[in-house]
Design a protein around this motif. Sequence first.
Motif, PDB file in Angstrom:
ATOM      1  N   GLU A  84     -32.567  29.382   7.642  1.00  0.00           N
ATOM      2  CA  GLU A  84     -33.909  28.813   7.777  1.00  0.00           C
ATOM      3  C   GLU A  84     -34.456  29.151   9.152  1.00  0.00           C
ATOM      4  O   GLU A  84     -33.702  29.395  10.089  1.00  0.00           O
ATOM      5  CB  GLU A  84     -33.905  27.274   7.653  1.00  0.00           C
ATOM      6  CG  GLU A  84     -33.653  26.751   6.260  1.00  0.00           C
ATOM      7  CD  GLU A  84     -32.180  26.578   5.983  1.00  0.00           C
ATOM      8  OE1 GLU A  84     -31.403  26.528   6.951  1.00  0.00           O
ATOM      9  OE2 GLU A  84     -31.815  26.501   4.795  1.00  0.00           O
ATOM     10  N   ALA A  85     -35.778  29.123   9.251  1.00  0.00           N
ATOM     11  CA  ALA A  85     -36.436  29.219  10.556  1.00  0.00           C
ATOM     12  C   ALA A  85     -36.801  27.799  10.964  1.00  0.00           C
ATOM     13  O   ALA A  85     -37.600  27.138  10.291  1.00  0.00           O
ATOM     14  CB  ALA A  85     -37.684  30.091  10.456  1.00  0.00           C
ATOM     15  N   ILE A  86     -36.169  27.291  12.037  1.00  0.00           N
ATOM     16  CA  ILE A  86     -36.529  25.951  12.504  1.00  0.00           C
ATOM     17  C   ILE A  86     -37.150  26.005  13.901  1.00  0.00           C
ATOM     18  O   ILE A  86     -37.437  24.989  14.499  1.00  0.00           O
ATOM     19  CB  ILE A  86     -35.343  24.961  12.451  1.00  0.00           C
ATOM     20  CG1 ILE A  86     -34.221  25.376  13.392  1.00  0.00           C
ATOM     21  CG2 ILE A  86     -34.811  24.823  11.022  1.00  0.00           C
ATOM     22  CD1 ILE A  86     -33.146  24.295  13.541  1.00  0.00           C
ATOM     23  N   SER A  87     -37.333  27.222  14.407  1.00  0.00           N
ATOM     24  CA  SER A  87     -38.073  27.433  15.649  1.00  0.00           C
ATOM     25  C   SER A  87     -37.516  26.701  16.861  1.00  0.00           C
ATOM     26  O   SER A  87     -38.199  25.925  17.532  1.00  0.00           O
ATOM     27  CB  SER A  87     -39.548  27.088  15.461  1.00  0.00           C
ATOM     28  OG  SER A  87     -40.296  27.764  16.435  1.00  0.00           O
ATOM     29  N   VAL A  88     -36.270  26.999  17.132  1.00  0.00           N
ATOM     30  CA  VAL A  88     -35.615  26.505  18.332  1.00  0.00           C
ATOM     31  C   VAL A  88     -36.342  27.101  19.551  1.00  0.00           C
ATOM     32  O   VAL A  88     -36.734  28.268  19.524  1.00  0.00           O
ATOM     33  CB  VAL A  88     -34.135  26.956  18.283  1.00  0.00           C
ATOM     34  CG1 VAL A  88     -33.444  26.774  19.603  1.00  0.00           C
ATOM     35  CG2 VAL A  88     -33.406  26.250  17.147  1.00  0.00           C
ATOM     36  N   PRO A  89     -36.571  26.311  20.605  1.00  0.00           N
ATOM     37  CA  PRO A  89     -37.311  26.843  21.770  1.00  0.00           C
ATOM     38  C   PRO A  89     -36.623  28.041  22.410  1.00  0.00           C
ATOM     39  O   PRO A  89     -35.407  28.158  22.385  1.00  0.00           O
ATOM     40  CB  PRO A  89     -37.335  25.655  22.746  1.00  0.00           C
ATOM     41  CG  PRO A  89     -37.071  24.452  21.923  1.00  0.00           C
ATOM     42  CD  PRO A  89     -36.217  24.893  20.775  1.00  0.00           C
ATOM     43  N   ARG A  90     -37.427  28.915  23.006  1.00  0.00           N
ATOM     44  CA  ARG A  90     -36.925  30.078  23.730  1.00  0.00           C
ATOM     45  C   ARG A  90     -36.055  29.608  24.895  1.00  0.00           C
ATOM     46  O   ARG A  90     -36.358  28.609  25.538  1.00  0.00           O
ATOM     47  CB  ARG A  90     -38.121  30.873  24.254  1.00  0.00           C
ATOM     48  CG  ARG A  90     -37.810  32.255  24.788  1.00  0.00           C
ATOM     49  CD  ARG A  90     -39.107  32.985  25.038  1.00  0.00           C
ATOM     50  NE  ARG A  90     -38.936  34.304  25.621  1.00  0.00           N
ATOM     51  CZ  ARG A  90     -38.739  35.427  24.923  1.00  0.00           C
ATOM     52  NH1 ARG A  90     -38.691  35.380  23.595  1.00  0.00           N
ATOM     53  NH2 ARG A  90     -38.607  36.587  25.523  1.00  0.00           N
ATOM     54  N   ASN A  91     -34.982  30.353  25.156  1.00  0.00           N
ATOM     55  CA  ASN A  91     -34.072  29.967  26.231  1.00  0.00           C
ATOM     56  C   ASN A  91     -34.223  30.902  27.434  1.00  0.00           C
ATOM     57  O   ASN A  91     -33.754  32.026  27.415  1.00  0.00           O
ATOM     58  CB  ASN A  91     -32.628  30.002  25.719  1.00  0.00           C
ATOM     59  CG  ASN A  91     -31.644  29.455  26.750  1.00  0.00           C
ATOM     60  OD1 ASN A  91     -32.035  29.137  27.877  1.00  0.00           O
ATOM     61  ND2 ASN A  91     -30.391  29.350  26.365  1.00  0.00           N
ATOM     62  N   PRO A  92     -34.866  30.428  28.504  1.00  0.00           N
ATOM     63  CA  PRO A  92     -35.077  31.284  29.677  1.00  0.00           C
ATOM     64  C   PRO A  92     -33.768  31.681  30.351  1.00  0.00           C
ATOM     65  O   PRO A  92     -33.742  32.619  31.146  1.00  0.00           O
ATOM     66  CB  PRO A  92     -35.948  30.436  30.620  1.00  0.00           C
ATOM     67  CG  PRO A  92     -35.938  29.052  30.077  1.00  0.00           C
ATOM     68  CD  PRO A  92     -35.411  29.071  28.683  1.00  0.00           C
ATOM     69  N   ALA A  93     -32.659  30.980  30.041  1.00  0.00           N
ATOM     70  CA  ALA A  93     -31.376  31.311  30.667  1.00  0.00           C
ATOM     71  C   ALA A  93     -30.770  32.589  30.089  1.00  0.00           C
ATOM     72  O   ALA A  93     -29.783  33.098  30.622  1.00  0.00           O
ATOM     73  CB  ALA A  93     -30.401  30.146  30.500  1.00  0.00           C
ATOM     74  N   ILE A  94     -31.330  33.108  28.995  1.00  0.00           N
ATOM     75  CA  ILE A  94     -30.799  34.349  28.415  1.00  0.00           C
ATOM     76  C   ILE A  94     -31.494  35.537  29.072  1.00  0.00           C
ATOM     77  O   ILE A  94     -32.725  35.637  29.064  1.00  0.00           O
ATOM     78  CB  ILE A  94     -30.996  34.355  26.887  1.00  0.00           C
ATOM     79  CG1 ILE A  94     -30.101  33.278  26.264  1.00  0.00           C
ATOM     80  CG2 ILE A  94     -30.701  35.735  26.298  1.00  0.00           C
ATOM     81  CD1 ILE A  94     -30.184  33.188  24.767  1.00  0.00           C
TER      82      ILE A  94
END
Length: 450
Positions: free
Chosen positions: A269-279
């Motif tokens: 599924e797409a649940i749209s986890v926030p972007r992770n700036p640490a990556i």
Amino acid sequence: MKKVMLAMAMTALLLAGCGDNADSGKVQSPLASSPATQFATNLGLSARVGQKIFFDKTLSGSGKMSCASCHDPQSAYGSPNNLSVQLGGTDMATAGTRAVPALRYTQVTPAYADLLDNPDGISVPGPGGGFTWDGRANTLADQARIPLLAPNEMANIDAEAVVTKLRQAPYAAMFEQAFGKDALANTDAAFANAMQALQAFQLEDPAFHPYTSKFDLYAGNKIGGNFTPAETRGLKVFSDPATGNCASCHYQGAGLNGSSGLFTDFSYEAISVPRNPAIAANQDPAYFDMGLCGPTRTDHSPSPIGSPNKFCGMFKAPGLRNVATRNTFFHNGVMHSLEQVIRFYNTRDTMPELWYPTVGGTAKPTPDAGFPMYGLITTQYTGGTVQKYNDLPAAYRGNIDTQLPLDGRTAGSPNPMTEAQIADLICFLKTLTDGYDPAAQNPASGACGK
Ligand code: HEC
Ligand code: HEC
């Protein structure tokens, strides 16, 4: 994947199997007699070779990294630390792009299919199965090639580099005993057998599927398996289509091949986890990890880029056993506590400003009393626009699943779960941790006692 109507039926099934009273109407678990509950005294020869390989740091470009470096046996074969992504490569300083999944309870994962029958028997078929967050490996043997050769993981140049090291390994004779005299002579054959050995180790060693949680005692109606009232209420939240609705994707029921309680239906599924700036890869604003549609997986890529594609943003719903022991969550490891994950499910839509960055607003020097501090963003803004769904290009946001608790309700509406329900849900999820002592007494007080 939309599962209209089925959640209700599923709750009926769940509740039939798990009554409020631990003694009421429960079926004996098939696990009781499962070989997985025995100890690993006699692993097959190829599984023993696989065990050696799994812990062998020499099989990496750096000489410092084995499978176990990222998949720690002390952490249900998941991440050994709370980094979002691990460092590997020949210099041990090259960052990965995804969080380390725990390797326990993956033994019955079916091969990936765009239209996989859902194990709950009710949901419409959809993308499901396969290993890694995007299902691009169909078997554990196929999967094992990936980290051995990935430049940011074990970083071997090619299969030959791995087999050369196997020829010098202290267990080379055991390898030949398992796979035949001269089994290390031909590179391709030797590499393929090494992958089979890693698969056999994960399938055969009960440490990968011990079934020793409180939940297993509960589901098997065994001594020590009485849930506290809070755990029982938490299970209800987990399966209730009107509140947590977790079971709709983290399907609990009797699994494949006699296994039980895997807490995933293997669906995407797409649940749209926030972007992770640490990556590190996310420093490039044009880079998006979109799961099934790439860029890591390549067979469902949008062509041309930006054209409609129903696979974009979808990641595998992971199993939830031992989830309370994890320290990184979601495919990009953006969250670091189970409570935070559950609060994301509860307030992604009602308070998106806690999870996604606001642009163009004015930061308040001190947040208002009552402004929650559990989100990824603890600065309160006046004005501005919340960049909701910031890790999925706008063209694909129609793919985002609309099942409860992430049903897309408007900001400011009531949350799907109450504070008490969140607390109970966490108590239930803690019962999925392996190594529970059946002689332990239920607490009569404390967060999970009452
Ligand atoms: C540098 C850290 C690292 C190392 C070393 C590593 N892995 Fe992984 N492993 C990961 C990450 C990250 C993922 C998720 C990859 C993805 O989704 O693309 C993963 C995924 C997996 C999966 C899929 C699990 C699932 O539920 O889908 C398996 C199985 C696995 N690894 C086994 C291994 C084996 C066997 C080795 C050794 C040959 C190994 N890993 C070495 C980090 C690592
Ligand atoms: C619509 C399907 C769906 C529902 C409903 C759902 N989940 Fe998930 N869950 C997912 C998917 C998909 C992921 C992986 C998403 C990602 O990493 O991008 C996930 C990831 C997770 C993780 C992270 C696990 C890990 O190993 O990183 C946890 C914890 C979790 N879910 C718990 C829950 C709980 C608790 C509920 C109910 C409140 C719930 N989920 C409801 C689909 C769902």
